[in-house]
Write a protein that holds these residues in place. Structure first.
Motif, PDB file in Angstrom:
ATOM      1  N   GLY A 157       0.601  -1.298   0.034  1.00  0.00           N
ATOM      2  CA  GLY A 157      -0.122  -0.107  -0.075  1.00  0.00           C
ATOM      3  C   GLY A 157       1.239   1.101  -0.050  1.00  0.00           C
ATOM      4  N   LYS A 158       0.526   2.009  -1.052  1.00  0.00           N
ATOM      5  CA  LYS A 158       0.982   3.718  -0.936  1.00  0.00           C
ATOM      6  C   LYS A 158       1.275   4.387   0.151  1.00  0.00           C
ATOM      7  CE  LYS A 158       0.207   4.808  -5.733  1.00  0.00           C
ATOM      8  NZ  LYS A 158      -0.868   5.700  -6.699  1.00  0.00           N
ATOM      9  N   LYS A 159       0.156   4.290   1.948  1.00  0.00           N
ATOM     10  CA  LYS A 159       0.557   4.259   2.533  1.00  0.00           C
ATOM     11  C   LYS A 159       1.260   3.756   3.853  1.00  0.00           C
ATOM     12  CE  LYS A 159      -3.394   7.993   1.516  1.00  0.00           C
ATOM     13  NZ  LYS A 159      -4.365   8.270   2.207  1.00  0.00           N
ATOM     14  N   ASP A 160       1.630   2.329   3.694  1.00  0.00           N
ATOM     15  CA  ASP A 160       1.673   1.805   4.083  1.00  0.00           C
ATOM     16  C   ASP A 160       2.767   1.404   4.574  1.00  0.00           C
ATOM     17  OD1 ASP A 160       2.684  -0.912   6.201  1.00  0.00           O
ATOM     18  OD2 ASP A 160       2.057  -1.783   4.328  1.00  0.00           O
ATOM     19  N   ARG A 161       3.620   2.495   5.839  1.00  0.00           N
ATOM     20  CA  ARG A 161       4.714   3.081   6.470  1.00  0.00           C
ATOM     21  C   ARG A 161       5.570   1.656   7.042  1.00  0.00           C
ATOM     22  NH1 ARG A 161       2.447   8.157   9.881  1.00  0.00           N
ATOM     23  NH2 ARG A 161       1.162   8.900   8.207  1.00  0.00           N
ATOM     24  N   ALA A 162       4.974   0.913   7.346  1.00  0.00           N
ATOM     25  CA  ALA A 162       5.501  -0.270   8.081  1.00  0.00           C
ATOM     26  C   ALA A 162       6.029  -0.927   6.686  1.00  0.00           C
ATOM     27  CB  ALA A 162       4.466  -1.051   9.156  1.00  0.00           C
ATOM     28  N   ASN A 163       6.470  -0.937   5.381  1.00  0.00           N
ATOM     29  CA  ASN A 163       6.237  -1.610   4.814  1.00  0.00           C
ATOM     30  C   ASN A 163       6.527  -1.006   3.718  1.00  0.00           C
ATOM     31  OD1 ASN A 163       6.064  -5.049   5.707  1.00  0.00           O
ATOM     32  ND2 ASN A 163       4.178  -4.479   6.199  1.00  0.00           N
ATOM     33  N   LEU A 164       6.987  -0.442   2.999  1.00  0.00           N
ATOM     34  CA  LEU A 164       7.009   0.572   2.213  1.00  0.00           C
ATOM     35  C   LEU A 164       8.483   0.045   2.192  1.00  0.00           C
ATOM     36  CD1 LEU A 164       5.974   1.459  -0.656  1.00  0.00           C
ATOM     37  CD2 LEU A 164       6.076   3.859   0.246  1.00  0.00           C
ATOM     38  N   ALA A 165       9.570   0.975   2.732  1.00  0.00           N
ATOM     39  CA  ALA A 165      11.297   0.898   2.550  1.00  0.00           C
ATOM     40  C   ALA A 165      10.954  -0.838   2.287  1.00  0.00           C
ATOM     41  CB  ALA A 165      11.525   1.306   3.952  1.00  0.00           C
ATOM     42  N   SER A 166      10.183  -2.086   2.859  1.00  0.00           N
ATOM     43  CA  SER A 166      11.096  -2.735   2.964  1.00  0.00           C
ATOM     44  C   SER A 166      10.806  -3.358   1.121  1.00  0.00           C
ATOM     45  CB  SER A 166       9.974  -4.489   3.849  1.00  0.00           C
ATOM     46  OG  SER A 166      10.809  -3.661   4.631  1.00  0.00           O
ATOM     47  N   ALA A 167       9.576  -2.841   0.557  1.00  0.00           N
ATOM     48  CA  ALA A 167       8.835  -3.777  -0.590  1.00  0.00           C
ATOM     49  C   ALA A 167       9.809  -3.029  -1.803  1.00  0.00           C
ATOM     50  CB  ALA A 167       7.676  -2.840  -0.790  1.00  0.00           C
ATOM     51  N   GLU A 168      10.246  -1.792  -1.218  1.00  0.00           N
ATOM     52  CA  GLU A 168      11.385  -0.953  -2.387  1.00  0.00           C
ATOM     53  C   GLU A 168      12.323  -2.195  -2.782  1.00  0.00           C
ATOM     54  OE1 GLU A 168      10.820   2.497  -0.732  1.00  0.00           O
ATOM     55  OE2 GLU A 168       9.263   3.337  -1.672  1.00  0.00           O
ATOM     56  N   TYR A 169      12.825  -2.397  -1.186  1.00  0.00           N
ATOM     57  CA  TYR A 169      14.481  -3.290  -1.107  1.00  0.00           C
ATOM     58  C   TYR A 169      14.252  -4.858  -1.773  1.00  0.00           C
ATOM     59  CZ  TYR A 169      18.354  -6.189   0.893  1.00  0.00           C
ATOM     60  OH  TYR A 169      19.361  -6.529   1.204  1.00  0.00           O
ATOM     61  N   LEU A 170      13.332  -4.548  -1.594  1.00  0.00           N
ATOM     62  CA  LEU A 170      12.813  -6.305  -2.276  1.00  0.00           C
ATOM     63  C   LEU A 170      12.248  -6.295  -3.643  1.00  0.00           C
ATOM     64  CD1 LEU A 170       9.868  -7.944   0.184  1.00  0.00           C
ATOM     65  CD2 LEU A 170      11.986  -8.777  -0.263  1.00  0.00           C
ATOM     66  N   ALA A 171      12.365  -5.335  -4.138  1.00  0.00           N
ATOM     67  CA  ALA A 171      11.878  -4.796  -5.629  1.00  0.00           C
ATOM     68  C   ALA A 171      13.036  -4.616  -6.619  1.00  0.00           C
ATOM     69  CB  ALA A 171      10.650  -3.845  -6.152  1.00  0.00           C
ATOM     70  N   ARG A 172      14.210  -4.048  -5.222  1.00  0.00           N
ATOM     71  CA  ARG A 172      14.740  -3.463  -6.299  1.00  0.00           C
ATOM     72  C   ARG A 172      16.343  -4.675  -5.976  1.00  0.00           C
ATOM     73  NH1 ARG A 172      14.850   0.792  -2.786  1.00  0.00           N
ATOM     74  NH2 ARG A 172      16.343   0.066  -1.080  1.00  0.00           N
ATOM     75  N   SER A 173      16.430  -6.119  -5.082  1.00  0.00           N
ATOM     76  CA  SER A 173      16.879  -6.652  -4.949  1.00  0.00           C
ATOM     77  C   SER A 173      16.914  -8.584  -5.574  1.00  0.00           C
ATOM     78  CB  SER A 173      16.725  -7.092  -3.372  1.00  0.00           C
ATOM     79  OG  SER A 173      17.717  -6.363  -3.087  1.00  0.00           O
ATOM     80  N   LEU A 174      15.051  -8.547  -5.544  1.00  0.00           N
ATOM     81  CA  LEU A 174      15.491  -9.941  -6.431  1.00  0.00           C
ATOM     82  C   LEU A 174      15.209  -9.663  -7.714  1.00  0.00           C
ATOM     83  CD1 LEU A 174      11.903 -10.844  -4.229  1.00  0.00           C
ATOM     84  CD2 LEU A 174      13.621 -11.918  -4.454  1.00  0.00           C
ATOM     85  N   LYS A 175      15.631 -10.149  -8.335  1.00  0.00           N
ATOM     86  CA  LYS A 175      16.286 -10.042 -10.186  1.00  0.00           C
ATOM     87  C   LYS A 175      15.131  -9.667 -11.099  1.00  0.00           C
ATOM     88  CE  LYS A 175      20.340 -12.863 -10.322  1.00  0.00           C
ATOM     89  NZ  LYS A 175      20.721 -14.442 -10.629  1.00  0.00           N
ATOM     90  N   ASN A 176      13.779 -10.593 -10.574  1.00  0.00           N
ATOM     91  CA  ASN A 176      12.379 -10.219 -11.710  1.00  0.00           C
ATOM     92  C   ASN A 176      11.392  -9.716 -10.848  1.00  0.00           C
ATOM     93  OD1 ASN A 176      14.195 -11.430 -14.085  1.00  0.00           O
ATOM     94  ND2 ASN A 176      14.132 -13.732 -12.858  1.00  0.00           N
ATOM     95  N   ALA A 177      12.122  -8.764 -10.514  1.00  0.00           N
ATOM     96  CA  ALA A 177      10.511  -7.901  -9.207  1.00  0.00           C
ATOM     97  C   ALA A 177      10.056  -6.879 -10.034  1.00  0.00           C
ATOM     98  CB  ALA A 177      11.144  -8.031  -8.064  1.00  0.00           C
ATOM     99  N   GLU A 178       8.729  -6.658  -9.968  1.00  0.00           N
ATOM    100  CA  GLU A 178       7.673  -5.293 -10.301  1.00  0.00           C
ATOM    101  C   GLU A 178       7.009  -5.398  -8.496  1.00  0.00           C
ATOM    102  OE1 GLU A 178       4.140  -5.143 -12.711  1.00  0.00           O
ATOM    103  OE2 GLU A 178       5.045  -6.166 -13.142  1.00  0.00           O
ATOM    104  N   LEU A 179       7.794  -3.719  -8.917  1.00  0.00           N
ATOM    105  CA  LEU A 179       6.361  -3.279  -6.671  1.00  0.00           C
ATOM    106  C   LEU A 179       4.924  -2.698  -7.701  1.00  0.00           C
ATOM    107  CD1 LEU A 179       7.242  -2.352  -4.759  1.00  0.00           C
ATOM    108  CD2 LEU A 179       8.586  -0.722  -5.755  1.00  0.00           C
ATOM    109  N   ARG A 180       4.163  -2.654  -7.517  1.00  0.00           N
ATOM    110  CA  ARG A 180       3.012  -2.257  -7.382  1.00  0.00           C
ATOM    111  C   ARG A 180       2.782  -1.663  -6.018  1.00  0.00           C
ATOM    112  NH1 ARG A 180       0.134  -4.218 -12.370  1.00  0.00           N
ATOM    113  NH2 ARG A 180       1.618  -4.704 -13.422  1.00  0.00           N
ATOM    114  N   LEU A 181       2.701  -0.540  -6.351  1.00  0.00           N
ATOM    115  CA  LEU A 181       2.126  -0.022  -5.024  1.00  0.00           C
ATOM    116  C   LEU A 181       0.756   0.732  -5.861  1.00  0.00           C
ATOM    117  CD1 LEU A 181       5.079   2.810  -4.597  1.00  0.00           C
ATOM    118  CD2 LEU A 181       4.299   0.787  -3.185  1.00  0.00           C
ATOM    119  N   ILE A 182       0.046   0.153  -3.655  1.00  0.00           N
ATOM    120  CA  ILE A 182      -1.894   0.352  -4.079  1.00  0.00           C
ATOM    121  C   ILE A 182      -2.020   0.954  -3.153  1.00  0.00           C
ATOM    122  CG2 ILE A 182      -3.660  -1.321  -3.173  1.00  0.00           C
ATOM    123  CD1 ILE A 182      -2.391  -3.912  -4.507  1.00  0.00           C
TER     124      ILE A 182
END
Length: 182
Positions: A157-182
């Motif tokens: 979620g765009k307003k999910d302060r607890a997980n937003l930084a982790s979501a961005e990190y996961l999307a950058r670090s996984l080879k074939n990842a796509e990030l979608r913010l809801i």
């Protein structure tokens, strides 16, 4: 036949996936194990959940698609790292890549203050929720993600302060990842 395992978080049960499962292709086998039931009476800890999921997946033939929310995402990611050749795709929803110490401490404090009845309808009771939280304090996938090659969708979620930084990190670090913010 494609098989997808939908893993819920601590505040939910397998029925929380009912609407999602109804939208999946009808020729897919959709599995929604209850995390508490997977434990089979053992103590609620990340290590026990990891072992229970591994045993559950060992009984399923062929490649798997894994989708997890929060704790379910942690378990899905951990399984994919341990068994990359079994996982065809990965969906991580609101999934931390490491234990957020401050958030876990606050959650633990709140859980201790809540009556046991407040945990009705959640995946775990009060005692198990507290034990599980303690077992996740050292969780850290940092530096372990680059070798995972399966396609991954990271949702947050765009307003999910607890997980937003982790979501961005996961999307950058996984080879074939796509990030979608809801």
């Amino acid at each position: 036949m494609d098989r997808i395992i939908l893993l819920h978080g601590t505040g939910h049960g397998p029925e929380s996936w009912d609407r999602t499962a109804a939208l999946l292709p009808s020729d897919w086998e959709t599995l929604r194990p209850g995390l508490s039931a997977l434990l089979g009476g053992r103590e609620a800890s990340f290590g026990n959940l990891r072992a229970a999921l591994e045993a559950y997946c060992a009984g399923i033939e062929g490649p798997l698609h894994l989708c997890g929310l929060s704790l379910g995402g942690i378990l899905a990611l951990d399984y994919a790292l341990a068994f990359p050749d079994r996982v065809r795709s990965l969906v991580l929803i609101g999934t931390p890549h490491r234990a957020p110490a401050a958030a876990f401490a606050l959650q633990s404090l709140i859980f201790r203050l809540l009556p046991g009845s407040a945990f009705k309808g959640m995946a775990f009771g009060k005692r198990d929720s507290l034990a599980l939280g303690r077992s996740l304090k050292s969780l850290d996938f940092t530096g372990r993600l680059g070798g995972l090659a399966c396609p991954a969708l990271v949702l947050c979620g765009k307003k999910d302060r607890a997980n937003l930084a982790s979501a961005e990190y996961l999307a950058r670090s996984l080879k074939n990842a796509e990030l979608r913010l809801i």
